[in-house]
Structure formats: structure tokens, C-alpha cells
Write a protein that holds these residues in place. Structure first.
Motif, short mmCIF file in Angstrom:
data_model
loop_
_atom_site.label_atom_id
_atom_site.label_comp_id
_atom_site.label_asym_id
_atom_site.label_seq_id
_atom_site.Cartn_x
_atom_site.Cartn_y
_atom_site.Cartn_z
N ASP A 52 -60.91 7.79 -50.76
CA ASP A 52 -59.66 8.26 -51.35
C ASP A 52 -59.16 9.55 -50.73
OD1 ASP A 52 -59.58 6.08 -52.96
OD2 ASP A 52 -60.01 7.14 -54.84
N ASP A 53 -60.06 10.42 -50.31
CA ASP A 53 -59.66 11.72 -49.74
C ASP A 53 -59.70 11.73 -48.22
OD1 ASP A 53 -59.34 12.77 -52.29
OD2 ASP A 53 -61.45 13.35 -52.42
N PHE A 54 -59.83 10.55 -47.60
CA PHE A 54 -59.92 10.51 -46.14
C PHE A 54 -58.58 10.14 -45.54
CE2 PHE A 54 -60.25 7.94 -42.31
CZ PHE A 54 -60.89 8.82 -41.46
N SER A 55 -58.22 10.82 -44.44
CA SER A 55 -57.01 10.47 -43.70
C SER A 55 -57.13 11.02 -42.29
CB SER A 55 -55.75 11.04 -44.37
OG SER A 55 -54.60 10.72 -43.61
N ASP A 56 -56.96 10.15 -41.31
CA ASP A 56 -56.89 10.56 -39.90
C ASP A 56 -55.42 10.86 -39.62
OD1 ASP A 56 -57.48 11.06 -37.28
OD2 ASP A 56 -57.47 8.97 -36.69
N ASN A 57 -54.99 12.09 -39.95
CA ASN A 57 -53.57 12.38 -40.19
C ASN A 57 -52.78 12.59 -38.91
OD1 ASN A 57 -51.24 12.90 -41.53
ND2 ASN A 57 -51.83 14.90 -42.28
N TRP A 58 -52.01 11.58 -38.51
CA TRP A 58 -51.06 11.70 -37.40
C TRP A 58 -49.66 12.07 -37.91
CZ3 TRP A 58 -53.66 11.83 -33.10
CH2 TRP A 58 -54.85 11.11 -33.01
N ASN A 233 -56.02 4.53 -41.08
CA ASN A 233 -56.95 4.95 -42.13
C ASN A 233 -57.86 3.81 -42.56
OD1 ASN A 233 -55.86 7.51 -42.10
ND2 ASN A 233 -54.59 7.20 -43.91
N THR A 234 -57.28 2.61 -42.71
CA THR A 234 -58.09 1.46 -43.14
C THR A 234 -59.10 1.08 -42.07
OG1 THR A 234 -56.25 0.66 -44.48
CG2 THR A 234 -57.97 -0.91 -43.94
N LEU A 235 -58.68 1.12 -40.81
CA LEU A 235 -59.60 0.79 -39.73
C LEU A 235 -60.76 1.78 -39.66
CD1 LEU A 235 -57.06 -0.24 -36.97
CD2 LEU A 235 -58.75 -1.73 -38.04
N LEU A 304 -68.91 -1.11 -32.41
CA LEU A 304 -67.86 -0.40 -33.14
C LEU A 304 -66.64 -0.11 -32.28
CD1 LEU A 304 -70.03 2.11 -35.19
CD2 LEU A 304 -69.27 -0.18 -35.82
N THR A 305 -66.74 -0.32 -30.96
CA THR A 305 -65.57 -0.08 -30.11
C THR A 305 -64.45 -1.06 -30.41
OG1 THR A 305 -66.48 -1.48 -28.35
CG2 THR A 305 -66.97 0.89 -28.26
N ASN A 306 -64.76 -2.17 -31.06
CA ASN A 306 -63.69 -3.09 -31.45
C ASN A 306 -62.70 -2.40 -32.40
OD1 ASN A 306 -64.79 -5.23 -30.00
ND2 ASN A 306 -66.13 -5.83 -31.70
N TYR A 307 -63.24 -1.52 -33.24
CA TYR A 307 -62.37 -0.77 -34.14
C TYR A 307 -61.61 0.32 -33.40
CZ TYR A 307 -65.01 -2.90 -38.01
OH TYR A 307 -65.58 -3.79 -38.89
N THR A 308 -62.34 1.10 -32.58
CA THR A 308 -61.70 2.24 -31.91
C THR A 308 -60.62 1.79 -30.94
OG1 THR A 308 -63.45 2.25 -30.22
CG2 THR A 308 -63.77 3.65 -32.16
N GLN A 309 -60.77 0.64 -30.33
CA GLN A 309 -59.74 0.15 -29.42
C GLN A 309 -58.44 -0.14 -30.17
OE1 GLN A 309 -61.51 -3.20 -27.45
NE2 GLN A 309 -62.78 -1.94 -26.10
N ILE A 311 -57.57 1.28 -33.02
CA ILE A 311 -57.06 2.59 -33.45
C ILE A 311 -56.32 3.27 -32.30
CG2 ILE A 311 -57.74 4.91 -34.17
CD1 ILE A 311 -60.02 3.60 -35.77
N GLU A 312 -56.89 3.23 -31.10
CA GLU A 312 -56.23 3.83 -29.94
C GLU A 312 -54.90 3.15 -29.65
OE1 GLU A 312 -59.14 3.48 -26.93
OE2 GLU A 312 -60.42 5.10 -27.72
N THR A 313 -54.84 1.84 -29.83
CA THR A 313 -53.57 1.13 -29.64
C THR A 313 -52.53 1.59 -30.66
OG1 THR A 313 -54.73 -0.81 -28.76
CG2 THR A 313 -52.49 -1.14 -29.57
N ALA A 314 -52.95 1.75 -31.92
CA ALA A 314 -52.03 2.22 -32.95
C ALA A 314 -51.52 3.62 -32.64
CB ALA A 314 -52.72 2.19 -34.32
#
Length: 470
Positions: A52-58, A233-235, A304-309, A311-314
Motif C-alpha cells: 500500500d505504501d510502495f510506489s516507484d514514482n515517475w 507499481n504492480t509489476l 526476474l529480468t522478465n519483470y524488469t524488461q 518495467i524498462e519498456t514502460a
């Protein structure tokens, strides 16, 4: 049918509340205070309120990258001269600081507002307000002619309102235990607190709008980022959950019974057995394989790079859609040339220059009102047809500026024009440099070289030959 001031107040107040609700959403995104979206009910059931308190804030980076380049440094009259009086009033009200906050609010919520007024009838004040405090109403069919303006603020347990018209200002007050807690009707508790004349003859509340379409409302810089922010955030939540369980290889023992120990009664007789805790073997990293054919199998760690890739695209999509340089979002600048850096920031620079046009028109109107409040109608007309001088939207090194100015000087561009192109150079500094240049010229013409370069040093006394011989 013309509305009464009280009816106008309630109508504009309701409109302000509706805008304020949307602005609060974008403000929460800017602060990174947003709930987790796009997660399945099963995932939320397993993780609960963990993220709930997490956000990778762009959503904070995008408006900040723009507002840091929106810096007005002077106001120019229609004849090209700098309006020193306007700049003095600007700094006297600390507007050189507050305007950055107003620009940021406009980029986040789509609008902010500037007000020019004389609260004591003597000193002119320039103040800025966010979209939850102020609203401007326009004459139907005329996008720039202000019909009325409303400013709301709280004073302890009271809520106060100033309703501005071109000829008068109506003041209202009501008791309020919580902000904006009344039903929106003509009997919403407002009581008249007096009426003031408006000596400016125009609504003194000016909107600073973030690029509106001809038919549409000003836009928030965060509106296009929010869906991608939610997905990022979900990823990250999925990635960290996977990392908790599957980031390291898992091992299994095959062909062997689970370790047990005998259970004895009070007489020492074996009455059963119980499983040994596996945690101890995991902690001590010890295990005996005594049964023939027992072996250890291993499950590889999750990739786990499947997720980071994704995220990087987003993040790249955020950069492209908002014209934010990738270096602002990814922080990657390795062996990049100056020309490549300029090219990467070209989109942001063009975006800032576009915002300078929209915000510049509002700032000119604010300073026109300031001149009217000062009783200088001629200056008000001149600055209304003038322009705002902005700091260069392109960040360059001192070497780049020096090289460019040297080349301009070679084609006989006047010194004053060159000085204006230097970053963060104020009109006061230019005037001081002009005075210093005149003093230097006067010293040369008058033959006062010592006054220009300092007195000639005294010659050293000749050495005694006899002393040298000794």
C-alpha cells in the motif's frame, strides 16, 4: 437572467470543488500516494496491505523536469527595454520564488492562479494560489475576458470567500468545522462580510493554465503518466513477491524419508516419532544422506529480468509520451557526447519553450495588473504588449556558452545582447557591467591607465658592485 453575488458564489464554489477533487488525484500521484492497481483479487488476497505504501514514482520526475527550466528573469516592455519597476515589484513580493511553485501546481493539476491586489490600499501584493483555492469565470464565448473570480481560504473555524468582479469585490464568511463541508445551495451558510471597490476595473485573478486545447480544459502532465505508473507499481509488487519465494535456487532431497526423532515416555520407552524441524538443517546447512539411492535435486531460480524488461519498456514509454529525456528517468549517461546530450533533451526544451508561451501570457497580464495597481496606465499598456524574459531552457556548459558568444561577437553582435544570452544574468548585472565598461573607457580616454590596471610597481634599487664583489 443575471445572478446575484451569492448565487454566483455557490455556482463557482461547486465548480471549484469538482476541480479540486480531480486535482487531489493528480497531487496524490505526484506524491506517490496511490493504491495498487491492475492486481488480481487473488494477489491482493495473498499480499494484503503489504504494498500500500510502495510506489516507484515517475509522476514526480516528469513535472519537475519541466518546472526546473521555467525561470522568468525579467519583463520587457513593447519597446524592447527592461521594466525595472515590474521586476522590483516582482521580487518585493518574492514572486521570483513563489512562481516556481505556481508553475509546478499548474503542471500537476492543469491550473494555478495569480492575484494582484492592494489589501491595505497602499502596497500592491502579488500572490499565487492553487486550483483548490481559486477559480476564474469567463464571459461566455470569450476565452480571455474574465467575468468573475473566486478565492477561498480558511481562517480557523471560518471559511472566507472573496468574489471579484471588474467593479467590486464581495466578501463572504461562514462557520465551518471542516473544510468545504456544506451542501451547494443558495442557503449554504454564507453571510456577507462587506463589499470593496475594485480600482483596477478588471478581475485581478489570473489563471496560469498548462496548455489547453481550443475546446477543452487545461491538462495535467501526470494524466498520461498515471496508467503507466500504476502498471509499473504492480509489476514491482509481482517482482518482489517472486523474489521473496523464487529468487534463489530451491533444493529437494529425493529417495529419503523426512528426518525424524524418537519420542520417549517417562520410562525411556519409545512410544513414537516426530519430524525434525527443517529450519535447523537449512540454518546449519547440514544434511546426512544415509539411504542408498538418495540424491539432491535443484529447481533453478526464477528469471526476474522478465519483470524488469517490461518495467524498462514502460519507463521508455513515459519518456516518449512526456518528452522527458531518458537520462532523467534511467540515470544512464555513459560516454555520451555533448551533441548527443543536446539531441536527447531537444523534446524537453521544445516542451518548455511551448509552456513559456502559455505561462508568459499570464505573467504579462499579472504585471499589467501590477502597473494598473501602481497607477501607471502607460506602463501597464507597454508591458501588456511586451514579453517575459526567460532563462535559457537548454542547459549548456560554460564552454559552450563562451564559444557561442565569441562567435556572435565576431559578427558584431552588441555586448548587451551577448550578456542577455548568458544564463542567470539579471538586468541589474547587465547595468552594472555597462557602468564598469563606461568607467574603463573613461579611464583610457583620460589617460588614467593606473586607475585601470593599477600603479606601476617601483623599480628595485641598483645593487652595490662592491657588495656583489664581496
Amino acid at each position: 437572467m443575471a445572478l446575484s453575488p451569492l448565487d454566483d458564489l455557490n455556482r463557482l464554489y461547486g465548480k471549484l470543488q469538482r476541480r479540486a477533487g480531480r486535482a487531489e488525484v493528480w497531487s496524490n500521484y505526484y506524491n506517490g500516494d496511490v493504491p495498487l492497481k491492475f492486481a488480481s483479487p487473488e494477489f491482493r488476497g495473498q499480499t494484503g496491505a503489504l504494498f500500500d505504501d510502495f510506489s516507484d514514482n515517475w509522476c514526480q520526475v516528469v513535472p519537475d523536469a519541466t518546472v526546473e527550466r521555467l525561470v522568468p528573469i525579467a519583463f520587457r516592455l513593447n519597446d524592447g527595454t527592461i521594466d525595472a519597476k515590474a521586476w522590483d515589484a516582482w521580487r518585493r513580493n518574492e514572486a521570483d520564488v513563489e512562481v516556481g511553485l505556481a508553475f509546478l501546481e499548474a503542471l500537476i493539476a492543469g491550473r494555478s492562479f495569480g492575484l494582484v491586489w492592494k489589501p491595505d490600499g497602499i502596497n500592491t501584493e502579488i500572490t499565487f494560489h492553487d486550483v483548490r483555492q481559486a477559480i476564474v469565470d469567463y464571459v461566455p464565448g470569450k476565452r480571455r475576458q474574465r467575468r468573475a473570480g473566486l478565492l477561498i481560504w480558511r481562517d480557523g473555524d471560518q471559511e472566507r470567500a472573496s468574489l471579484f468582479y471588474p467593479d467590486a469585490v464581495f466578501l463572504f464568511v461562514r462557520e465551518s468545522s471542516n473544510a468545504y463541508g456544506y451542501a451547494l445551495d443558495s442557503g449554504a451558510g454564507w453571510m456577507s462580510a462587506g463589499t470593496l471597490p475594485n480600482p483596477l476595473g478588471v478581475v485581478p485573478l489570473v489563471a496560469l493554465e498548462n496548455r489547453a486545447r481550443l475546446r477543452g480544459n487545461p491538462t495535467s502532465e501526470i494524466a498520461s503518466v498515471a496508467p503507466l505508473q500504476d502498471s509499473v507499481n504492480t509489476l514491482w509488487a509481482h517482482l518482489m513477491t517472486a523474489a521473496d519465494e523464487r529468487a534463489v535456487p530451491a533444493r529437494a532431497v529425493l529417495g529419503m524419508d523426512r528426518p525424524t526423532k524418537e519420542v520417549l515416555d517417562e520410562d525411556g520407552e519409545v512410544i513414537g516419532e516426530e519430524d525434525l524441524p527443517i529450519d535447523r538443517f537449512r540454518r546449519d546447512r547440514l544434511l546426512w544422506l544415509e539411504r542408498e539411492g538418495a540424491q539432491i535435486a535443484e529447481f533453478s531460480a526464477a528469471d526476474l529480468t522478465n519483470y524488469t524488461q517490461v518495467i524498462e519498456t514502460a519507463v521508455r514509454h513515459i519518456a516518449a509520451q512526456t518528452r522527458t529525456p531518458p537520462s532523467y528517468l534511467t540515470g544512464e549517461m555513459v560516454n555520451i557526447s555533448a551533441d548527443a546530450l543536446v539531441a536527447s533533451e531537444a523534446g524537453l526544451v521544445a516542451k518548455v519553450q511551448e509552456r513559456q508561451r502559455y505561462f508568459g501570457a499570464s505573467l504579462r497580464e499579472l504585471m499589467r495588473l501590477e502597473a494598473l495597481a501602481a497607477g501607471d496606465a502607460a506602463r501597464a499598456e507597454a508591458i501588456g504588449m511586451g514579453s517575459v524574459v526567460w532563462r535559457d531552457a537548454q542547459f549548456r556548459s560554460e564552454a559552450q556558452y563562451a564559444d557561442a558568444l565569441t562567435k556572435y561577437k565576431a559578427i558584431n553582435v552588441p555586448d548587451e545582447a551577448l550578456w542577455e544570452r548568458m544564463p542567470d544574468t539579471t538586468p541589474e548585472e547587465i547595468e552594472r557591467w555597462k557602468s564598469m565598461r563606461d568607467d574603463q573607457a573613461a579611464a583610457i580616454v583620460g589617460g588614467n591607465i593606473a586607475g585601470l590596471f593599477g600603479a606601476k610597481p617601483d623599480e628595485a634599487p641598483a645593487e652595490d658592485p662592491a657588495a656583489i664583489a664581496q
